[in-house]
Design a protein around this motif. Structure first.
Motif, PDB file in Angstrom:
ATOM      1  N   LEU A   1     -22.547  47.876  43.976  1.00  0.00           N
ATOM      2  CA  LEU A   1     -22.176  49.350  44.157  1.00  0.00           C
ATOM      3  C   LEU A   1     -20.920  49.884  44.991  1.00  0.00           C
ATOM      4  CD1 LEU A   1     -25.612  50.271  43.482  1.00  0.00           C
ATOM      5  CD2 LEU A   1     -24.413  50.602  41.907  1.00  0.00           C
ATOM      6  N   GLN A   2     -21.192  49.838  46.008  1.00  0.00           N
ATOM      7  CA  GLN A   2     -20.198  50.360  47.233  1.00  0.00           C
ATOM      8  C   GLN A   2     -18.843  49.852  47.235  1.00  0.00           C
ATOM      9  OE1 GLN A   2     -22.971  49.999  50.350  1.00  0.00           O
ATOM     10  NE2 GLN A   2     -24.267  51.514  49.423  1.00  0.00           N
ATOM     11  N   ALA A   3     -18.935  48.617  47.275  1.00  0.00           N
ATOM     12  CA  ALA A   3     -17.475  47.765  47.099  1.00  0.00           C
ATOM     13  C   ALA A   3     -16.266  47.306  45.844  1.00  0.00           C
ATOM     14  CB  ALA A   3     -17.710  46.360  47.824  1.00  0.00           C
ATOM     15  N   LEU A   4     -17.642  47.029  44.697  1.00  0.00           N
ATOM     16  CA  LEU A   4     -16.923  46.629  43.379  1.00  0.00           C
ATOM     17  C   LEU A   4     -16.814  47.818  42.766  1.00  0.00           C
ATOM     18  CD1 LEU A   4     -18.341  43.661  43.164  1.00  0.00           C
ATOM     19  CD2 LEU A   4     -16.589  43.832  44.232  1.00  0.00           C
TER      20      LEU A   4
ATOM     21  N   ALA B   1     -17.030  51.151  42.884  1.00  0.00           N
ATOM     22  CA  ALA B   1     -16.129  51.898  43.564  1.00  0.00           C
ATOM     23  C   ALA B   1     -15.128  51.944  43.627  1.00  0.00           C
ATOM     24  CB  ALA B   1     -16.745  52.418  45.302  1.00  0.00           C
ATOM     25  N   ASN B   2     -14.414  50.873  43.200  1.00  0.00           N
ATOM     26  CA  ASN B   2     -13.478  50.457  43.927  1.00  0.00           C
ATOM     27  C   ASN B   2     -12.291  50.028  42.139  1.00  0.00           C
ATOM     28  OD1 ASN B   2     -11.979  50.722  46.145  1.00  0.00           O
ATOM     29  ND2 ASN B   2     -13.697  49.627  46.893  1.00  0.00           N
TER      30      ASN B   2
ATOM     31  N   CYS C   1     -11.492  40.778  40.753  1.00  0.00           N
ATOM     32  CA  CYS C   1     -10.330  41.085  39.854  1.00  0.00           C
ATOM     33  C   CYS C   1     -10.730  42.824  39.249  1.00  0.00           C
ATOM     34  CB  CYS C   1     -10.351  40.314  38.391  1.00  0.00           C
ATOM     35  SG  CYS C   1     -11.825  40.334  37.514  1.00  0.00           S
ATOM     36  N   LEU C   2      -9.545  43.479  38.520  1.00  0.00           N
ATOM     37  CA  LEU C   2      -9.912  44.809  37.937  1.00  0.00           C
ATOM     38  C   LEU C   2     -10.929  44.681  37.192  1.00  0.00           C
ATOM     39  CD1 LEU C   2      -8.119  47.137  38.769  1.00  0.00           C
ATOM     40  CD2 LEU C   2      -7.429  46.623  36.845  1.00  0.00           C
ATOM     41  N   ALA C   3     -11.729  45.318  36.509  1.00  0.00           N
ATOM     42  CA  ALA C   3     -12.638  46.005  35.544  1.00  0.00           C
ATOM     43  C   ALA C   3     -12.259  45.476  34.418  1.00  0.00           C
ATOM     44  CB  ALA C   3     -13.167  46.848  36.203  1.00  0.00           C
TER      45      ALA C   3
ATOM     46  N   ALA D   1      -9.786  47.520  50.810  1.00  0.00           N
ATOM     47  CA  ALA D   1     -11.463  48.097  50.852  1.00  0.00           C
ATOM     48  C   ALA D   1     -12.476  47.250  50.996  1.00  0.00           C
ATOM     49  CB  ALA D   1     -11.355  49.478  49.328  1.00  0.00           C
ATOM     50  N   VAL D   2     -12.483  46.626  50.001  1.00  0.00           N
ATOM     51  CA  VAL D   2     -13.141  45.318  49.774  1.00  0.00           C
ATOM     52  C   VAL D   2     -13.723  44.756  51.180  1.00  0.00           C
ATOM     53  CG1 VAL D   2     -14.136  43.207  47.954  1.00  0.00           C
ATOM     54  CG2 VAL D   2     -13.260  44.937  47.336  1.00  0.00           C
ATOM     55  N   GLU D   3     -12.005  43.969  51.654  1.00  0.00           N
ATOM     56  CA  GLU D   3     -12.679  43.427  52.993  1.00  0.00           C
ATOM     57  C   GLU D   3     -13.662  44.512  53.884  1.00  0.00           C
ATOM     58  OE1 GLU D   3      -9.754  40.393  55.378  1.00  0.00           O
ATOM     59  OE2 GLU D   3      -8.704  41.612  54.163  1.00  0.00           O
TER      60      GLU D   3
END
Length: 113
Positions: free
Chosen positions: A47-50, A52-53, A67-69, A81-83
């Protein structure tokens, strides 16, 4: 395989100007975490890392590819941001985030834009 491909085929194969970038994750969870704690961490990660980005994840709880959705490439800002989110988590003992790489053909170098 021939390198002289039509635009349509290059798009279908995600090569050349249609190359899609992603990055790999290698995570180590703390040994003393229970099943519920791991599930909570994974739910928050999605929810928060993937989500949201605008990203998706393929893999297990300790290794996978981000990868991109939709169609397209992950940006360096999304990777960072994920890191950052992962490095701020107490459930992990190790976080390894690869540089951007070809999501379809990881051994292939990234083509210049």
């Amino acid at each position: 395989m021939a390198t002289n491909r039509s635009r349509r085929l290059r798009k279908k194969l995600c090569v050349d100007e249609f190359q899609e970038l992603g990055f790999e994750l290698n995570l180590d969870l703390k040994d003393d975490l229970g099943v519920e704690e791991i599930d909570t961490f994974l739910d928050q990660f999605i929810l928060q890392a993937l989500d949201a980005n605008g990203l998706d994840y393929v893999g297990g709880e300790d290794f996978g590819l981000v990868c991109l959705a939709g169609r397209g490439s992950v940006t360096e800002e999304q990777r960072a941001a994920v890191e950052s989110w992962l490095k701020g988590r107490s459930e992990l003992t190790k976080v390894e985030v690869s540089p951007l790489l070809d999501a379809w053909y990881p051994d292939k170098p990234i083509t210049a834009a």
